[in-house]
Scaffold this motif. Structure first.
Motif, PDB file in Angstrom:
ATOM      1  N   GLN A 185       0.863  -1.352   0.051  1.00  0.00           N
ATOM      2  CA  GLN A 185       0.068  -0.017  -0.006  1.00  0.00           C
ATOM      3  C   GLN A 185       0.700   1.229  -0.139  1.00  0.00           C
ATOM      4  N   GLY A 186       1.530   1.644  -1.173  1.00  0.00           N
ATOM      5  CA  GLY A 186       2.302   2.641  -1.242  1.00  0.00           C
ATOM      6  C   GLY A 186       3.472   2.431  -0.438  1.00  0.00           C
ATOM      7  N   ASP A 187       3.945   3.415   0.391  1.00  0.00           N
ATOM      8  CA  ASP A 187       5.156   3.367   1.261  1.00  0.00           C
ATOM      9  C   ASP A 187       4.644   2.326   2.360  1.00  0.00           C
ATOM     10  N   ALA A 188       3.774   1.559   2.295  1.00  0.00           N
ATOM     11  CA  ALA A 188       3.714   0.469   3.491  1.00  0.00           C
ATOM     12  C   ALA A 188       3.148  -0.688   2.996  1.00  0.00           C
ATOM     13  N   MET A 189       3.039  -1.656   4.069  1.00  0.00           N
ATOM     14  CA  MET A 189       2.298  -2.829   3.445  1.00  0.00           C
ATOM     15  C   MET A 189       1.266  -3.338   4.658  1.00  0.00           C
ATOM     16  N   ILE A 190       0.074  -3.826   4.315  1.00  0.00           N
ATOM     17  CA  ILE A 190      -0.794  -4.302   5.360  1.00  0.00           C
ATOM     18  C   ILE A 190      -0.621  -5.856   5.316  1.00  0.00           C
ATOM     19  N   ILE A 191      -0.146  -6.217   6.622  1.00  0.00           N
ATOM     20  CA  ILE A 191       0.078  -7.811   6.967  1.00  0.00           C
ATOM     21  C   ILE A 191      -0.445  -8.309   7.961  1.00  0.00           C
ATOM     22  N   THR A 192      -0.874  -9.661   7.761  1.00  0.00           N
ATOM     23  CA  THR A 192      -1.657 -10.316   9.259  1.00  0.00           C
ATOM     24  C   THR A 192      -0.573 -10.253  10.260  1.00  0.00           C
ATOM     25  N   ASN A 210       5.481   0.270   7.795  1.00  0.00           N
ATOM     26  CA  ASN A 210       6.125   1.089   6.929  1.00  0.00           C
ATOM     27  C   ASN A 210       7.075   0.287   6.081  1.00  0.00           C
ATOM     28  N   LEU A 211       7.161   0.377   4.847  1.00  0.00           N
ATOM     29  CA  LEU A 211       8.159  -0.613   4.071  1.00  0.00           C
ATOM     30  C   LEU A 211       9.752  -0.224   4.601  1.00  0.00           C
ATOM     31  N   ALA A 212      10.017   0.976   4.620  1.00  0.00           N
ATOM     32  CA  ALA A 212      11.236   1.304   4.969  1.00  0.00           C
ATOM     33  C   ALA A 212      11.775   1.354   6.149  1.00  0.00           C
ATOM     34  N   SER A 213      10.871   1.620   7.090  1.00  0.00           N
ATOM     35  CA  SER A 213      11.659   1.461   8.375  1.00  0.00           C
ATOM     36  C   SER A 213      11.321   0.700   9.339  1.00  0.00           C
ATOM     37  N   GLY A 214      10.285  -0.255   8.632  1.00  0.00           N
ATOM     38  CA  GLY A 214       9.554  -1.408   9.675  1.00  0.00           C
ATOM     39  C   GLY A 214       8.546  -0.861  10.732  1.00  0.00           C
ATOM     40  N   THR A 215       8.322   0.389  10.893  1.00  0.00           N
ATOM     41  CA  THR A 215       7.625   1.075  11.799  1.00  0.00           C
ATOM     42  C   THR A 215       6.085   0.466  11.681  1.00  0.00           C
ATOM     43  N   VAL A 216       5.271   0.113  12.913  1.00  0.00           N
ATOM     44  CA  VAL A 216       3.909  -0.379  12.776  1.00  0.00           C
ATOM     45  C   VAL A 216       3.189   0.929  13.066  1.00  0.00           C
ATOM     46  N   THR A 217       2.273   1.343  12.109  1.00  0.00           N
ATOM     47  CA  THR A 217       1.496   2.217  12.171  1.00  0.00           C
ATOM     48  C   THR A 217       0.145   2.114  12.313  1.00  0.00           C
ATOM     49  N   GLY A 218      -0.214   0.713  12.300  1.00  0.00           N
ATOM     50  CA  GLY A 218      -1.666   0.341  12.536  1.00  0.00           C
ATOM     51  C   GLY A 218      -1.696  -0.601  13.517  1.00  0.00           C
TER      52      GLY A 218
END
Length: 343
Positions: A185-192, A210-218
């Protein structure tokens, strides 16, 4: 009809696309529609306030190359289909050639008025007349698909992951709580998330990373294999979905054939599908070394078999990733059945 009524449309922007000719355009955006840029005119930059990367929007275009005097057409331009009125079709040729496109924002520069969206089937130079958000709606079957599953996790995207998990579980590619699924999803991914049953995903079972940093924003704690998924997306720009499954026949076959080619079968389709997969050395699940190994292999192969672990498949969409896993497991099942009959 009031003959004195005057309708005026003011273009708010223009499409910049690799699609140059009408003949290049797919019938629908989901049919290999490319990523395109919408350039919003400076006078309308304030209207972009509130849009966010990853959001789904409706783009309304004025299909300026359409034939406005054509009132009948054939579905999908197929001469075998019957003539129908254009009000019953999605044909671009119509009295007022308005185009409606549901897309995702994959790049956003509000200050410059740049919207990168995917997938958009409009030809380069097409005027844009409006942009609206997609409203979430329920499925009508009691499931909570109509509600967002978290920040930037729309019902539509959650539904794609939920359906893939259900199908993979039904086909025996996943069991219990194993496996994991993600969607770019753009600069991020939605994952289980860890500990979720992929065959019956619910709100709270997905996280945004976040794909670059690995930060969880959800919400939720992402799968322990999140680093592996990020590595695939980082090394393979075509990957829009990643599926990690534990196919029983493929795993059983790998134990029976520790050194041989895994899917060497005298079948025409075996050569086609086996060439898409590479066999990787065993490494501890969840470790950084495994993620790097899978990421490197994903540059050349869409299917990565991790010895003593499972199978990772990436695709341009979720259906492609799942279909590849199914094809490979089907071939492995044929091999296992053949061995049992011969033995």
């Amino acid at each position: 009809m009031d003959q004195n009524l005057i309708l005026a449309l003011t273009p708010v922007g223009v499409v910049r696309s690799p699609l140059i000719r009408l003949e290049d355009c797919p019938k629908q955006g989901l049919e290999n529609g490319p990523t395109a840029r919408i350039e919003i005119d400076a006078a309308f930059l304030d209207a972009l306030d509130g849009l966010a990367l990853g959001a789904e929007i409706l783009v309304f275009t004025w299909m300026h190359l359409a034939e406005r005097d054509r009132l009948k057409a054939r579905a999908r331009g197929n001469p075998d289909n019957p003539l129908q009125g254009v009000f019953a079709l999605r044909s671009p040729h119509r009295p007022n050639p308005l185009g409606l496109h549901q897309v995702r924002i994959v790049g956003l520069d509000a200050e410059r008025g740049m919207l990168d969206v995917f997938p958009l089937e409009a030809v380069d130079g097409t005027p844009v007349v409006d942009v609206k958000p997609v409203l979430e709606r329920g499925r009508g079957d009691g499931t909570p698909y109509g509600l967002p599953w978290g920040p930037r996790i729309s019902a539509r995207e959650a539904g794609l992951i939920r359906e893939a998990g259900s199908r993979a579980w039904q086909r025996g590619l996943m069991a219990g709580l194993n496996g994991n699924i993600s969607l770019r999803q753009g600069d991020a991914m939605i994952i289980t998330v860890s500990g979720s049953a992929k065959g019956r995903l619910r709100p709270g079972d997905l996280a945004l990373v976040n794909l670059a940093s690995g930060t969880v924003t959800g919400p939720g704690r992402p799968s322990t294999e999140a680093t592996l998924h990020r590595a695939v997306y980082a090394s393979q720009s075509k990957a829009q979905a990643v599926l990690h499954v534990h196919p029983p026949h493929l795993l059983a076959l790998s134990l029976a054939k520790p050194q041989d080619d895994l899917l060497e079968l005298p079948l025409f389709e075996a050569d086609v599908w086996s060439r898409k997969m590479i066999r990787l050395a065993p490494l501890q699940p969840g470790c950084e070394a495994l993620a790097k190994q899978v990421g490197r292999a994903a540059m050349a192969y869409p299917a990565l078999f991790m010895e003593r672990h499972g199978l990772v498949c990436w695709g341009r969409d979720m259906d492609e990733a799942l279909a590849l896993a199914e094809e490979l497991e089907s071939l492995a099942r044929i091999d296992v059945l053949n061995r049992s009959m011969v033995g």
